[in-house]
Design a protein around this motif. Structure first.
Motif, PDB file in Angstrom:
ATOM      1  N   SER A 149      40.823  44.240  44.702  1.00 22.03           N
ATOM      2  CA  SER A 149      42.005  44.511  43.621  1.00 22.03           C
ATOM      3  C   SER A 149      41.565  45.725  42.677  1.00 22.03           C
ATOM      4  N   GLY A 151      43.462  46.494  40.156  1.00 17.64           N
ATOM      5  CA  GLY A 151      43.929  45.799  38.887  1.00 17.64           C
ATOM      6  C   GLY A 151      43.313  44.682  38.118  1.00 17.64           C
ATOM      7  N   ASP A 152      42.518  44.097  39.250  1.00 24.38           N
ATOM      8  CA  ASP A 152      41.579  42.832  38.769  1.00 24.38           C
ATOM      9  C   ASP A 152      40.179  43.272  38.459  1.00 24.38           C
ATOM     10  N   ASN A 153      39.642  44.364  38.817  1.00 27.03           N
ATOM     11  CA  ASN A 153      38.205  44.772  38.665  1.00 27.03           C
ATOM     12  C   ASN A 153      38.124  45.023  37.160  1.00 27.03           C
ATOM     13  N   SER A 154      36.949  44.128  36.643  1.00 22.98           N
ATOM     14  CA  SER A 154      36.702  44.357  35.128  1.00 22.98           C
ATOM     15  C   SER A 154      35.183  44.325  35.166  1.00 22.98           C
ATOM     16  N   PRO A 247      47.085  41.084  41.831  1.00 20.67           N
ATOM     17  CA  PRO A 247      47.486  42.589  41.730  1.00 20.67           C
ATOM     18  C   PRO A 247      46.650  43.571  42.802  1.00 20.67           C
ATOM     19  N   TRP A 248      47.524  44.471  43.151  1.00 15.74           N
ATOM     20  CA  TRP A 248      46.849  45.573  43.754  1.00 15.74           C
ATOM     21  C   TRP A 248      45.722  46.246  43.081  1.00 15.74           C
TER      22      TRP A 248
END
Length: 248
Positions: A149, A151-154, A247-248
């Motif tokens: 994802s 959007g989820d990459n932190s 999230p994509w």
């Protein structure tokens, strides 16, 4: 009889998905696909437990020519494939490991990740087109990963795996749009299986200690629960093992 094809039968999740389906649905014939399906002890044991209901096919999803030939040898022309589960994935192996920084990125390793994690999915569905041209409902599901994802990459890192899984997600989205024109009724989704105790996660015991880890059998049950509740209106979604939207 309708066929369910599981690509990745030699892996922990693929084997568990096939076993779960065979146990619960006596009408289904499962085709289990991997490079060494007929030589994998667990897959052969499962086939022996369900005589005549699990066919093991040796083929490399990254090699389209061998894939076409192997499927033609095992699937009769009038077979109807109604479900495709793509559970093939590579994170580490010989010359391949999760990158921690930009300097770790190797072009050949990246390409290998794309060949298996992304192109293998498209190759598999493309090769199965002759057995998908029927009017029954079709389900195509790719086992993706939450780390794919954008959007989820932190956290960053894991360039090859993250990028190839993000590309897989885009392939799923594209295919979901196309199948609404060509293969209706069809449902095409990407699934995050949750952290599962398999060979893929085995090298990371310290990370696993801080996560909820599922057994392959539990993961298979969770994913089938999600899949059983889907219809064509859900096509193109990216879902987690508990049915929640990612999230994509």
């Amino acid at each position: 009889m309708m066929d369910t094809l599981v690509a990745g039968i030699s892996g922990g999740i693929g084997l568990a998905l096939a076993a779960h389906e065979l146990q619960r649905n006596p009408e289904t014939h499962v085709v289990g696909l991997s490079r060494n399906a007929s030589r994998n002890h667990e897959a052969c044991t499962l086939a022996e437990a369900f005589p005549g209901r699990l066919s093991l096919v040796d083929a490399d999803v990254a090699e389209r020519g061998t894939l076409d030939a192997a499927l033609s040898d095992h699937l009769p022309g009038d077979a109807r494939v109604t479900r495709i589960l793509y559970a093939v994935g590579v994170l580490h192996g010989e010359g391949l490991f999760p990158e921690k920084r930009l300097e770790d990125v190797d072009p050949e390793a990246m390409l290998h990740s794309y060949r298996v994690n992304t192109l293998g999915f498209l190759n598999t569905v493309q090769a199965l087109l002759p057995w998908l041209r029927h009017r029954d409902a079709k389900l195509i599901a790719a086992v993706s990963a939450k780390v794919g994802s954008i959007g989820d990459n932190s956290y960053g890192g894991w360039y090859g795996y993250r990028c190839s899984k993000a590309a897989l997600n885009m392939a799923v989205r594209n295919l979901a749009i196309e199948t609404q024109r060509r293969l209706r009724p069809a449902t095409v989704v990407a699934l995050h299986p949750g952290t599962t105790e398999t060979a893929l996660t085995a090298p990371f015991p310290q990370s696993l200690a801080h996560l909820k880890v599922h057994s392959p059998a539990d993961t298979a049950a969770n994913l089938w629960t999600v899949l059983d509740g889907l219809g064509p209106e859900d096509s193109g979604r990216f879902l987690s093992w508990d049915g929640s939207e990612l999230p994509w």
